[in-house]
Design a protein around this motif. Structure first.
Motif, PDB file in Angstrom:
ATOM      1  N   GLY A  85       0.706  -1.145   0.100  1.00  0.00           N
ATOM      2  CA  GLY A  85      -0.014   0.021   0.045  1.00  0.00           C
ATOM      3  C   GLY A  85       0.800   1.286   0.169  1.00  0.00           C
ATOM      4  O   GLY A  85       1.678   1.513   0.604  1.00  0.00           O
ATOM      5  N   VAL A  86       0.364   2.257  -0.752  1.00  0.00           N
ATOM      6  CA  VAL A  86       1.088   3.552  -0.710  1.00  0.00           C
ATOM      7  C   VAL A  86       0.232   4.616  -0.232  1.00  0.00           C
ATOM      8  O   VAL A  86      -1.087   4.791  -0.829  1.00  0.00           O
ATOM      9  CB  VAL A  86       1.638   3.865  -2.195  1.00  0.00           C
ATOM     10  N   GLY A 131       9.785   4.525   2.652  1.00  0.00           N
ATOM     11  CA  GLY A 131       9.180   5.854   2.412  1.00  0.00           C
ATOM     12  C   GLY A 131       9.936   6.541   1.381  1.00  0.00           C
ATOM     13  O   GLY A 131      11.407   6.243   1.097  1.00  0.00           O
ATOM     14  N   ALA A 132       9.627   7.699   0.851  1.00  0.00           N
ATOM     15  CA  ALA A 132      10.296   8.623  -0.052  1.00  0.00           C
ATOM     16  C   ALA A 132       9.666  10.062   0.227  1.00  0.00           C
ATOM     17  O   ALA A 132       8.446  10.205   0.709  1.00  0.00           O
ATOM     18  CB  ALA A 132       9.918   8.124  -1.654  1.00  0.00           C
ATOM     19  N   ALA A 134       7.769   7.072  -4.141  1.00  0.00           N
ATOM     20  CA  ALA A 134       6.971   5.927  -3.287  1.00  0.00           C
ATOM     21  C   ALA A 134       6.483   4.752  -4.175  1.00  0.00           C
ATOM     22  O   ALA A 134       6.771   3.707  -3.898  1.00  0.00           O
ATOM     23  CB  ALA A 134       5.981   6.362  -2.262  1.00  0.00           C
ATOM     24  N   ILE A 135       5.822   5.422  -5.164  1.00  0.00           N
ATOM     25  CA  ILE A 135       5.324   4.558  -6.174  1.00  0.00           C
ATOM     26  C   ILE A 135       6.468   3.726  -7.039  1.00  0.00           C
ATOM     27  O   ILE A 135       6.441   2.471  -7.221  1.00  0.00           O
ATOM     28  CB  ILE A 135       4.437   5.152  -7.203  1.00  0.00           C
ATOM     29  N   LYS A 136       7.555   4.459  -7.149  1.00  0.00           N
ATOM     30  CA  LYS A 136       8.694   3.705  -7.718  1.00  0.00           C
ATOM     31  C   LYS A 136       9.145   2.482  -6.865  1.00  0.00           C
ATOM     32  O   LYS A 136       9.611   1.449  -7.218  1.00  0.00           O
ATOM     33  CB  LYS A 136       9.666   4.569  -8.349  1.00  0.00           C
ATOM     34  N   LEU A 137       9.316   3.040  -5.445  1.00  0.00           N
ATOM     35  CA  LEU A 137       9.743   1.910  -4.641  1.00  0.00           C
ATOM     36  C   LEU A 137       8.736   0.719  -4.705  1.00  0.00           C
ATOM     37  O   LEU A 137       9.410  -0.376  -4.718  1.00  0.00           O
ATOM     38  CB  LEU A 137       9.855   2.659  -3.085  1.00  0.00           C
ATOM     39  N   ALA A 138       7.556   1.134  -4.772  1.00  0.00           N
ATOM     40  CA  ALA A 138       6.765  -0.116  -4.705  1.00  0.00           C
ATOM     41  C   ALA A 138       6.853  -0.950  -5.790  1.00  0.00           C
ATOM     42  O   ALA A 138       6.875  -2.506  -5.748  1.00  0.00           O
ATOM     43  CB  ALA A 138       5.271   0.263  -4.502  1.00  0.00           C
ATOM     44  N   HIS A 139       6.946  -0.350  -6.832  1.00  0.00           N
ATOM     45  CA  HIS A 139       7.241  -1.216  -8.204  1.00  0.00           C
ATOM     46  C   HIS A 139       8.544  -2.006  -8.410  1.00  0.00           C
ATOM     47  O   HIS A 139       8.666  -3.227  -8.717  1.00  0.00           O
ATOM     48  CB  HIS A 139       7.030  -0.375  -9.514  1.00  0.00           C
ATOM     49  N   LEU A 140       9.334  -1.490  -7.667  1.00  0.00           N
ATOM     50  CA  LEU A 140      10.875  -2.046  -7.607  1.00  0.00           C
ATOM     51  C   LEU A 140      10.791  -3.403  -6.539  1.00  0.00           C
ATOM     52  O   LEU A 140      11.062  -4.381  -6.845  1.00  0.00           O
ATOM     53  CB  LEU A 140      11.872  -1.252  -6.978  1.00  0.00           C
ATOM     54  N   ALA A 141       9.766  -3.033  -5.448  1.00  0.00           N
ATOM     55  CA  ALA A 141       9.659  -4.237  -4.463  1.00  0.00           C
ATOM     56  C   ALA A 141       8.912  -5.417  -5.241  1.00  0.00           C
ATOM     57  O   ALA A 141       9.242  -6.470  -4.808  1.00  0.00           O
ATOM     58  CB  ALA A 141       9.068  -3.759  -3.370  1.00  0.00           C
ATOM     59  N   GLN A 158       3.491  13.280   8.201  1.00  0.00           N
ATOM     60  CA  GLN A 158       4.484  14.331   7.986  1.00  0.00           C
ATOM     61  C   GLN A 158       4.510  14.879   6.504  1.00  0.00           C
ATOM     62  O   GLN A 158       5.310  15.771   6.343  1.00  0.00           O
ATOM     63  CB  GLN A 158       5.983  13.781   8.445  1.00  0.00           C
ATOM     64  N   GLY A 159       3.602  14.143   5.707  1.00  0.00           N
ATOM     65  CA  GLY A 159       3.479  14.887   4.347  1.00  0.00           C
ATOM     66  C   GLY A 159       4.498  13.883   3.283  1.00  0.00           C
ATOM     67  O   GLY A 159       4.357  14.433   2.321  1.00  0.00           O
ATOM     68  N   GLN A 160       5.173  13.125   3.799  1.00  0.00           N
ATOM     69  CA  GLN A 160       6.025  12.271   2.980  1.00  0.00           C
ATOM     70  C   GLN A 160       5.247  11.031   2.731  1.00  0.00           C
ATOM     71  O   GLN A 160       3.846  11.026   3.000  1.00  0.00           O
ATOM     72  CB  GLN A 160       7.261  11.889   3.647  1.00  0.00           C
ATOM     73  N   TRP A 161       5.605  10.159   1.685  1.00  0.00           N
ATOM     74  CA  TRP A 161       4.711   8.825   1.259  1.00  0.00           C
ATOM     75  C   TRP A 161       5.349   7.687   1.712  1.00  0.00           C
ATOM     76  O   TRP A 161       6.546   7.661   1.448  1.00  0.00           O
ATOM     77  CB  TRP A 161       4.806   9.164  -0.086  1.00  0.00           C
ATOM     78  N   ASN A 162       4.722   6.869   2.175  1.00  0.00           N
ATOM     79  CA  ASN A 162       5.261   5.511   2.597  1.00  0.00           C
ATOM     80  C   ASN A 162       4.787   4.359   1.665  1.00  0.00           C
ATOM     81  O   ASN A 162       3.488   4.510   1.032  1.00  0.00           O
ATOM     82  CB  ASN A 162       4.590   5.196   4.015  1.00  0.00           C
ATOM     83  N   VAL A 163       5.369   3.225   1.603  1.00  0.00           N
ATOM     84  CA  VAL A 163       5.074   2.019   1.107  1.00  0.00           C
ATOM     85  C   VAL A 163       5.102   0.871   2.281  1.00  0.00           C
ATOM     86  O   VAL A 163       5.988   0.678   2.813  1.00  0.00           O
ATOM     87  CB  VAL A 163       6.286   1.432   0.049  1.00  0.00           C
ATOM     88  N   GLN A 164       3.983   0.473   2.406  1.00  0.00           N
ATOM     89  CA  GLN A 164       3.714  -0.521   3.482  1.00  0.00           C
ATOM     90  C   GLN A 164       3.648  -1.992   3.012  1.00  0.00           C
ATOM     91  O   GLN A 164       2.365  -2.222   2.176  1.00  0.00           O
ATOM     92  CB  GLN A 164       2.731  -0.122   4.544  1.00  0.00           C
TER      93      GLN A 164
END
Length: 311
Positions: free
Chosen positions: A235-236, A294-295, A301-308, A241-247
């Motif tokens: 989930g993104v 996070g990013a 964040a979406i890029k990190l999620a796709h990489l994962a 804090q206004g940043q974006w997480n990938v969980q």
């Protein structure tokens, strides 16, 4: 809204005198949310109880009668048999919540009736049922931990202190804070379910993207009947804090696990190292446990999620 101690003449709620327990403190607080400004008489005197009944007061945890139609909510009598489907017995807190929980959710939050019905079930599961179970001796208190029931009970006077009703009022203040926040949390979760379900339907590549953190989103995903939900890995969402997480999303019923943990090489790295490893210029962290990273931006964040998902 306030809770005041009073005489039988002005009582709107009756419960037993000291020592107080979490169940009747919670029952009084529920009524205070629904009715506002309750006047409490603490007594075991049968004559006073019957006088209060005649004046249409609500009787909680005392009096030997359970009859919701006449607002009598005791659970200590031999013929009392009210239990939940899972076998958890009701105490005065649960009996009051059973009748007034939906109304309490509406009164406190202004949510719809359907939302209140769903939220009231969650509040019972999260808070009320545990208080009932402890009061009825169905759950043992664990050494080294303090339950909500114990925290409320510890506000009784110690053996070397004078007994005063002020301790009960202090217990009710804490209980009302706990109940209020629990209701608000559960209503917010219910309100967020439609948003999460819409995001599940729009999801692609095993990633669900939410506009912000929504309490209970993981539970909604793992319980969703949408076939796409079973294949979601991450989930993104924008964090507080206004940043974006990938969980990483856990398997249903296993909240401490992940369907697919984040890559081992990312975990515990500094921001600079994580950026170099992933190629995501605004990556900021990856938890050593591999369940969240996070990013600074949504795109990052979406890029990190796709990489994962591809790792």
């Amino acid at each position: 809204m306030s809770i005041s101690l009073t005489t039988v003449k002005n009582a709107t709620v009756v419960t037993h005198p000291a020592p107080h327990h979490a169940d009747e403190a919670m029952a009084v607080v529920i009524l205070n949310i629904v009715e506002g400004n309750v006047n409490v008489l603490r007594t075991r005197n049968p004559k006073e109880i019957e006088e209060a009944v005649a004046s249409h007061a609500t009787i909680c945890d005392v009096g030997g009668v359970y009859d919701p139609e006449t607002n009598r909510f005791d659970h200590h009598q031999r013929d009392f048999v009210e239990t939940r489907e899972d076998g958890t017995k009701y105490s005065s807190a649960g009996l009051i919540w059973k009748k007034y929980g939906v109304a309490a959710c509406v009164r406190l939050t202004g949510c719809s009736l359907n939302q209140a019905k769903a939220a009231s079930v969650k509040v019972d599961e999260m808070l009320i049922k545990g208080i009932d179970a402890i009061d009825n001796g169905q759950v043992a208190t664990n050494e080294g931990t303090m339950s909500i029931s114990q925290a409320i009970s510890i506000l009784n006077p110690n053996w070397d202190e004078p007994n005063r009703d002020g301790y009960f009022l202090e217990a009710c203040q804490i209980t009302e804070t706990i109940l209020t926040r629990t209701i608000m949390s559960c209503v917010a979760t219910v309100r967020g379910q439609d948003t999460v379900e819409a995001a599940i339907e729009a999801s692609e590549d095993s990633i669900v993207i939410l506009p912000q953190f929504i309490g209970g989103w993981i539970e909604t995903v793992t319980r969703s009947t949408n076939p796409k939900a079973a294949n979601l890995l991450y989930g993104v969402f924008r964090n507080l804090q206004g940043q974006w997480n990938v969980q990483a999303i856990p398997p249903a019923g296993q909240p401490m696990a992940q369907r697919k943990p984040l890559p081992e090489a990312w975990r515990g790295q500094s921001a600079a190292a994580l950026q170099e490893i992933t190629g995501v210029e605004d990556a900021v962290f990856c938890h050593v446990g591999g369940f969240i990273c996070g990013a600074k931006t949504r795109d990052g964040a979406i890029k990190l999620a796709h990489l994962a998902t591809k790792a």
